[in-house]
Motif scaffolding. Structure first.
Motif, PDB file in Angstrom:
ATOM      1  N   ARG A 178      41.487  31.069  37.516  1.00 38.09           N
ATOM      2  CA  ARG A 178      41.828  32.313  38.190  1.00 38.09           C
ATOM      3  C   ARG A 178      42.392  31.976  39.471  1.00 38.09           C
ATOM      4  O   ARG A 178      42.726  32.900  40.313  1.00 38.09           O
ATOM      5  CB  ARG A 178      40.708  33.237  38.325  1.00 38.09           C
ATOM      6  CG  ARG A 178      39.724  33.525  37.187  1.00 38.09           C
ATOM      7  CD  ARG A 178      38.607  34.577  37.046  1.00 38.09           C
ATOM      8  NE  ARG A 178      39.708  35.536  36.644  1.00 38.09           N
ATOM      9  CZ  ARG A 178      39.924  36.187  35.476  1.00 38.09           C
ATOM     10  NH1 ARG A 178      39.785  35.451  34.517  1.00 38.09           N
ATOM     11  NH2 ARG A 178      40.534  37.129  35.404  1.00 38.09           N
ATOM     12  N   LEU A 196      46.222  31.714  35.311  1.00 35.08           N
ATOM     13  CA  LEU A 196      46.778  33.150  34.899  1.00 35.08           C
ATOM     14  C   LEU A 196      48.198  33.467  35.002  1.00 35.08           C
ATOM     15  O   LEU A 196      48.847  32.666  35.201  1.00 35.08           O
ATOM     16  CB  LEU A 196      46.177  34.103  35.720  1.00 35.08           C
ATOM     17  CG  LEU A 196      44.330  34.203  35.719  1.00 35.08           C
ATOM     18  CD1 LEU A 196      43.916  35.096  36.617  1.00 35.08           C
ATOM     19  CD2 LEU A 196      43.829  34.201  34.404  1.00 35.08           C
ATOM     20  N   CYS A 242      48.572  42.003  34.624  1.00 31.58           N
ATOM     21  CA  CYS A 242      49.710  40.709  34.458  1.00 31.58           C
ATOM     22  C   CYS A 242      50.962  41.324  33.931  1.00 31.58           C
ATOM     23  O   CYS A 242      51.994  40.594  34.031  1.00 31.58           O
ATOM     24  CB  CYS A 242      49.015  39.408  34.017  1.00 31.58           C
ATOM     25  SG  CYS A 242      49.003  39.420  32.397  1.00 31.58           S
ATOM     26  N   PRO A 291      42.534  45.047  30.290  1.00 32.64           N
ATOM     27  CA  PRO A 291      43.229  43.674  30.525  1.00 32.64           C
ATOM     28  C   PRO A 291      43.465  42.857  29.348  1.00 32.64           C
ATOM     29  O   PRO A 291      42.550  42.819  28.190  1.00 32.64           O
ATOM     30  CB  PRO A 291      42.592  43.020  31.691  1.00 32.64           C
ATOM     31  CG  PRO A 291      41.489  43.937  32.255  1.00 32.64           C
ATOM     32  CD  PRO A 291      41.329  44.884  30.943  1.00 32.64           C
ATOM     33  N   CYS A 349      43.908  37.504  30.793  1.00 33.86           N
ATOM     34  CA  CYS A 349      43.289  38.059  32.023  1.00 33.86           C
ATOM     35  C   CYS A 349      41.930  38.084  31.779  1.00 33.86           C
ATOM     36  O   CYS A 349      40.999  37.968  32.951  1.00 33.86           O
ATOM     37  CB  CYS A 349      43.883  39.111  32.493  1.00 33.86           C
ATOM     38  SG  CYS A 349      45.678  39.238  33.192  1.00 33.86           S
ATOM     39  N   ARG A 392      47.381  41.383  44.026  1.00 30.88           N
ATOM     40  CA  ARG A 392      46.473  40.351  43.681  1.00 30.88           C
ATOM     41  C   ARG A 392      46.315  39.494  44.309  1.00 30.88           C
ATOM     42  O   ARG A 392      45.180  38.967  44.301  1.00 30.88           O
ATOM     43  CB  ARG A 392      47.242  39.939  42.125  1.00 30.88           C
ATOM     44  CG  ARG A 392      47.328  40.720  41.061  1.00 30.88           C
ATOM     45  CD  ARG A 392      47.870  40.211  39.681  1.00 30.88           C
ATOM     46  NE  ARG A 392      47.212  39.093  38.947  1.00 30.88           N
ATOM     47  CZ  ARG A 392      47.461  38.442  37.900  1.00 30.88           C
ATOM     48  NH1 ARG A 392      48.686  38.631  37.547  1.00 30.88           N
ATOM     49  NH2 ARG A 392      46.554  37.601  37.483  1.00 30.88           N
ATOM     50  N   CYS A 416      49.446  44.707  29.642  1.00 27.87           N
ATOM     51  CA  CYS A 416      48.446  44.471  30.621  1.00 27.87           C
ATOM     52  C   CYS A 416      48.382  45.160  31.960  1.00 27.87           C
ATOM     53  O   CYS A 416      49.424  44.959  32.578  1.00 27.87           O
ATOM     54  CB  CYS A 416      48.105  43.074  30.590  1.00 27.87           C
ATOM     55  SG  CYS A 416      46.733  42.561  31.602  1.00 27.87           S
ATOM     56  N   HIS A 439      51.693  36.431  35.997  1.00 31.22           N
ATOM     57  CA  HIS A 439      52.208  37.617  36.265  1.00 31.22           C
ATOM     58  C   HIS A 439      53.576  37.717  35.664  1.00 31.22           C
ATOM     59  O   HIS A 439      54.658  36.987  36.190  1.00 31.22           O
ATOM     60  CB  HIS A 439      52.128  37.538  37.771  1.00 31.22           C
ATOM     61  CG  HIS A 439      52.188  39.028  38.386  1.00 31.22           C
ATOM     62  ND1 HIS A 439      51.329  39.743  38.396  1.00 31.22           N
ATOM     63  CD2 HIS A 439      53.474  39.519  38.839  1.00 31.22           C
ATOM     64  CE1 HIS A 439      51.678  40.965  38.984  1.00 31.22           C
ATOM     65  NE2 HIS A 439      52.963  40.913  39.088  1.00 31.22           N
TER      66      HIS A 439
END
Lengths: 196, 196
Positions: free
Chosen positions: B78, B102, B59, B67, B71, B129, B56, B104
């Motif tokens: 979010r 979400l 992330c 995505p 995501c 982000r 993705c 990361h």
């Protein structure tokens, strides 16, 4: 996570002996993180193995040639046939590098519980090989389990009229085996088969 | 045994986490004994995964869409980003089904020993982000190891000027964990974070 393709891959990996759902997930992740270096080579190796590997029509070994490279090897002793339950046993003996005769894969053992009878095993092909002549000894290298011993006993009786020597693997203390962790049966056998 | 194709397959299987040379041999045999039912489906699943799965771009998750489905999910919160070391951690949190924000994926931790610096991790994309706005909280869900703690500390300092709340996972006795097998550090943390 990862979509249906990944879930399917994890499910198939989890069915391999030695892998469970958790380790299959780790294995899938490792493969997916390096698709070029790991995933594609494994996919290709599986496809090639599926295309090339077949069961030897003589002994039941798995190989890319039929008859297998052992049956076709002119340097092997053709007067001795070692009877094993499965291909894994054959490979284990080959890795040990101590046997130079031929093999015969039974494909299991007699088992009342599992309902495995003589007709489910490769007994008839073994008799055919022996009746063709040239075999002096049959080594029954079956597992030291109840089913293995039953099968060896039954086979020995079937082979007796054919006039070949029928032997079994020696039993006792495994190399590297500590006495204190051995079961009573093994200790009894080891004591009975003691040597000077 | 089995020819070069089988040896190659065993070698690749033995590199999977959880499998060694012995279990890889067993796994290969299992696959080869049932090529239609096991070997070919696994080969196809690997090929499909290689074709479909990508990283993705937002992330760092692995998914068949980019995505990724997390995501792209309009129902996820979010305003919260959970920072994890690897995709495996993300999947573990998703399996637990307790987090709706979400993610990361950092791609590792800072490590002086392994020579992993900030430039080797997905730190810059995380800052991008956060600078885009809309994020209220960053959860640093890194491992409770020295490197994990170092990375969390370093990241928390980097994120402070951006005005987002930075939190970490609670520490203590794992559910189902017997006290007598826990290490001193965990016991100390559990005692310090005791609740009424």
């Amino acid at each position: 996570m990862g979509g249906p393709e990944v879930e399917r891959l994890i499910g198939l990996l989890a069915k391999l002996p030695g892998l469970g759902p958790r380790s299959a997930r780790r294995a899938a992740l490792r493969l997916l993180r390096e698709p070029e270096a790991r995933l594609l080579p494994l996919a290709q190796a599986l496809a090639e193995a599926a295309r090339s590997v077949r069961t030897c029509g003589v002994c039941g070994n798995l190989d890319s040639v039929d008859p297998c490279s052992i049956c076709a090897d002119p340097h092997r002793d053709r007067a001795t046939i070692c009877v094993v339950e499965g291909v894994g046993d054959l490979w284990a003996l080959e890795r040990a590098g101590v046997y130079r005769g031929l093999y015969h894969v039974l494909g299991g053992t007699l088992s009342a519980l599992a309902g495995t009878g003589p007709e489910d095993l490769a007994v008839a092909p073994l008799l055919t090989r022996l009746e063709a002549g040239g075999v002096a000894e049959v080594i029954l290298a079956l597992g030291a389990t109840v089913d293995g011993a039953t099968t060896a006993h039954w086979l020995a009786e079937r082979l007796q009229p054919l006039g070949v020597a029928v032997t079994r693997l020696g039993q006792g203390v495994p190399i590297g085996g500590a006495l204190e962790v051995l079961d009573d049966g093994t200790l009894a056998v080891a004591l009975r088969s003691r040597r000077a």
